[in-house]
Motif scaffolding. Structure first.
Motif, PDB file in Angstrom:
ATOM      1  N   PRO A  54       0.231   1.988 -11.097  1.00 45.52           N
ATOM      2  CA  PRO A  54      -0.434   2.653  -9.973  1.00 45.52           C
ATOM      3  C   PRO A  54      -0.195   4.149 -10.011  1.00 45.52           C
ATOM      4  O   PRO A  54       0.752   4.631 -10.639  1.00 45.52           O
ATOM      5  CB  PRO A  54       0.241   2.019  -8.748  1.00 45.52           C
ATOM      6  CG  PRO A  54       1.558   1.543  -9.243  1.00 45.52           C
ATOM      7  CD  PRO A  54       1.348   1.130 -10.665  1.00 45.52           C
ATOM      8  N   LYS A  55      -1.043   4.881  -9.350  1.00 47.98           N
ATOM      9  CA  LYS A  55      -0.890   6.318  -9.281  1.00 47.98           C
ATOM     10  C   LYS A  55       0.406   6.649  -8.543  1.00 47.98           C
ATOM     11  O   LYS A  55       0.698   6.074  -7.496  1.00 47.98           O
ATOM     12  CB  LYS A  55      -2.074   6.938  -8.554  1.00 47.98           C
ATOM     13  CG  LYS A  55      -1.985   8.447  -8.423  1.00 47.98           C
ATOM     14  CD  LYS A  55      -3.183   9.001  -7.660  1.00 47.98           C
ATOM     15  CE  LYS A  55      -3.051  10.513  -7.487  1.00 47.98           C
ATOM     16  NZ  LYS A  55      -4.208  11.070  -6.707  1.00 47.98           N
ATOM     17  N   ALA A  56       1.185   7.573  -9.105  1.00 43.17           N
ATOM     18  CA  ALA A  56       2.448   7.958  -8.496  1.00 43.17           C
ATOM     19  C   ALA A  56       2.591   9.472  -8.556  1.00 43.17           C
ATOM     20  O   ALA A  56       2.470  10.072  -9.628  1.00 43.17           O
ATOM     21  CB  ALA A  56       3.623   7.281  -9.196  1.00 43.17           C
ATOM     22  N   GLY A  57       2.856  10.083  -7.414  1.00 42.58           N
ATOM     23  CA  GLY A  57       2.988  11.527  -7.357  1.00 42.58           C
ATOM     24  C   GLY A  57       4.398  12.023  -7.555  1.00 42.58           C
ATOM     25  O   GLY A  57       4.646  13.230  -7.514  1.00 42.58           O
ATOM     26  N   LYS A  75       9.231   7.033 -15.575  1.00 46.09           N
ATOM     27  CA  LYS A  75       8.743   8.381 -15.827  1.00 46.09           C
ATOM     28  C   LYS A  75       9.929   9.330 -15.695  1.00 46.09           C
ATOM     29  O   LYS A  75      10.586   9.363 -14.652  1.00 46.09           O
ATOM     30  CB  LYS A  75       7.647   8.759 -14.823  1.00 46.09           C
ATOM     31  CG  LYS A  75       7.165  10.211 -14.963  1.00 46.09           C
ATOM     32  CD  LYS A  75       6.143  10.544 -13.891  1.00 46.09           C
ATOM     33  CE  LYS A  75       5.686  12.000 -13.997  1.00 46.09           C
ATOM     34  NZ  LYS A  75       4.734  12.356 -12.913  1.00 46.09           N
ATOM     35  N   HIS A 274       9.062  13.765  -4.726  1.00 43.76           N
ATOM     36  CA  HIS A 274       7.688  13.465  -4.330  1.00 43.76           C
ATOM     37  C   HIS A 274       7.282  14.474  -3.265  1.00 43.76           C
ATOM     38  O   HIS A 274       7.971  14.643  -2.258  1.00 43.76           O
ATOM     39  CB  HIS A 274       7.590  12.044  -3.775  1.00 43.76           C
ATOM     40  CG  HIS A 274       6.203  11.501  -3.742  1.00 43.76           C
ATOM     41  ND1 HIS A 274       5.220  12.023  -2.916  1.00 43.76           N
ATOM     42  CD2 HIS A 274       5.620  10.494  -4.440  1.00 43.76           C
ATOM     43  CE1 HIS A 274       4.112  11.358  -3.088  1.00 43.76           C
ATOM     44  NE2 HIS A 274       4.313  10.418  -4.008  1.00 43.76           N
ATOM     45  N   GLU A 281       3.020   4.454  -2.269  1.00 44.10           N
ATOM     46  CA  GLU A 281       3.212   4.416  -3.725  1.00 44.10           C
ATOM     47  C   GLU A 281       4.389   3.529  -4.104  1.00 44.10           C
ATOM     48  O   GLU A 281       4.346   2.835  -5.128  1.00 44.10           O
ATOM     49  CB  GLU A 281       3.394   5.834  -4.264  1.00 44.10           C
ATOM     50  CG  GLU A 281       2.121   6.662  -4.147  1.00 44.10           C
ATOM     51  CD  GLU A 281       2.288   8.068  -4.691  1.00 44.10           C
ATOM     52  OE1 GLU A 281       3.269   8.321  -5.407  1.00 44.10           O
ATOM     53  OE2 GLU A 281       1.427   8.914  -4.389  1.00 44.10           O
ATOM     54  N   ASP A 284       3.142   0.052  -4.030  1.00 49.13           N
ATOM     55  CA  ASP A 284       2.315  -0.235  -5.205  1.00 49.13           C
ATOM     56  C   ASP A 284       3.190  -0.443  -6.448  1.00 49.13           C
ATOM     57  O   ASP A 284       2.909  -1.325  -7.272  1.00 49.13           O
ATOM     58  CB  ASP A 284       1.332   0.913  -5.450  1.00 49.13           C
ATOM     59  CG  ASP A 284       0.257   0.997  -4.375  1.00 49.13           C
ATOM     60  OD1 ASP A 284       0.050  -0.001  -3.660  1.00 49.13           O
ATOM     61  OD2 ASP A 284      -0.367   2.072  -4.248  1.00 49.13           O
TER      62      ASP A 284
END
Length: 379
Positions: A54-57, A75, A274, A281, A284
């Protein structure tokens, strides 16, 4: 998707998908990154064939299987960032075994005046350690953290204990400069380390109680109490959420480490730096972790604590630690034999010296002439 039973991170290195650029790097403390070589990547790393992440900021994150220790995706896992209040997980893990939960504490005025999030302590002897640990992990009480550190012998001692605990866990990116996570130069942690700390904490029943309590009564002056509510927004809102700790400062930005359990399995997610709200997030990433568990090859491992040195137990005597500087212990009886020989030698030399002294005195007494100088001997 084909089930993966055993694949090492090294074997995967040639086929993994790196979703963001980044050269591999080792921890400052190790020749290879803790948890495996792929944990040194700055970008996103995940096994091929896995469902899209999923998108993660967040600047850094880790998704791990708490039961097996497998890191499923990450990451910049060893990137060092300001931890904010997620550092309180290490504070709690360090102090829970050291402090009597029923001990009554009188906080100092300095503890009561700490900035940032607070439970509202007053310098009165009305708090138990149990109350302060609840406040630490539920409402992120910076004042409670300092009061607990004072109870442990002071802030300096507590920081030394926290850093020793981090080393024991092999959380080598973590350096505690405050007991509450307030920003201070030199303080750091990583998403990998936060996952290690959370996993160790979840093995402690008291820790689980403090991070998983939604609401609780907290003492107030005059025999009164007021209710405090856990700051973890996922408790009661995400199925299986166990909880752990969130944090935020203007320099650290948002950070979180937490765990959820479903169908007998536990997934840990940690995020650091973040810039906005991370709660959706995190949900997710947890969903992704539950779906990926057992279905994708791990990209690393949450390592275990450093094993404690085993004490040696001499025959007929109490257990004593093995000598650190001696690779192998001396053979049984060797020390006693050497000591006995030394005593006999010293005794013999002493007796001979006394005999010579007596003979010289008798010789001098029978002469009218001046005594003859004695022969030189050992100093």
């Amino acid at each position: 998707m084909k089930r993966v039973t055993a694949l090492s991170a090294v074997a995967l290195a040639g086929s993994l998908t790196f979703m963001a650029p980044g050269a591999a790097r080792a921890s400052e403390h190790e020749t290879a990154p803790v948890g495996g070589p792929l944990m040194g990547q700055r970008g996103v790393v995940v096994a091929p064939g896995a469902r899209p992440l999923p998108k993660a900021g967040a600047s850094s994150f880790v998704v791990a299987d708490a039961d097996t220790g497998q890191v499923l995706a990450a990451k910049d896992p060893h990137g060092r960032y300001l931890p904010a209040s997620t550092l309180k997980a290490l504070t709690a893990l360090t102090l829970i075994p050291k402090l009597d939960k029923d001990k009554i504490v009188k906080p100092s005025q300095e503890a009561c005046n700490v900035e940032g999030s607070a439970v509202g302590l007053t310098p009165r002897r009305i708090y138990k350690v149990h109350d302060l640990l609840r406040a630490l992990m539920m409402v992120s009480g910076n004042d409670a953290a300092v009061a607990l550190a004072e109870t442990n012998g002071g802030v300096a001692k507590t920081l030394a204990d926290m850093n020793a605990e981090a080393r024991r866990l092999q959380a080598l990116d973590t350096v505690a400069k405050t007991p509450n996570g307030l920003d201070k130069p030199g303080q750091s942690s990583s998403a990998y380390d936060l996952a290690l700390i959370a996993r160790a904490g979840l093995a402690n029943g008291d820790f689980r109680e403090y991070v998983g309590t939604k609401t609780a009564k907290f003492p107030a002056p005059g025999g009164k109490h007021y209710e405090m509510a856990n700051h973890n927004r996922l408790l009661g809102r995400y199925a299986g959420m166990i909880g752990v700790k969130n944090g935020w400062t203007s320099k650290a930005m948002g950070s979180f480490v937490g765990a959820a359990r479903r169908d007998g399995h536990t997934i840990i997610v940690s995020v650091m730096r973040h810039e906005s709200s991370f709660w959706d997030e995190v949900k997710d990433l947890l969903d992704w972790g539950f779906a990926a568990r057992g279905q994708v090859a791990p990209v690393g491992t949450l390592v275990g604590p450093v094993p404690k040195a085993k004490p040696t137990k001499p025959v007929g005597g109490p257990a004593t630690p093995a000598p650190v500087s001696t690779p192998e212990p001396l053979a049984a009886g060797r020390t006693g034999l050497d000591t006995g020989i030394l005593v006999l030698v010293v005794g013999a030399l002493g007796g001979a010296a006394w005999l010579m002294y007596g003979m010289r005195r008798r010789a001098r007494a029978g002469r009218d002439a001046a005594p003859t100088p004695a022969a030189p001997g050992p100093d």
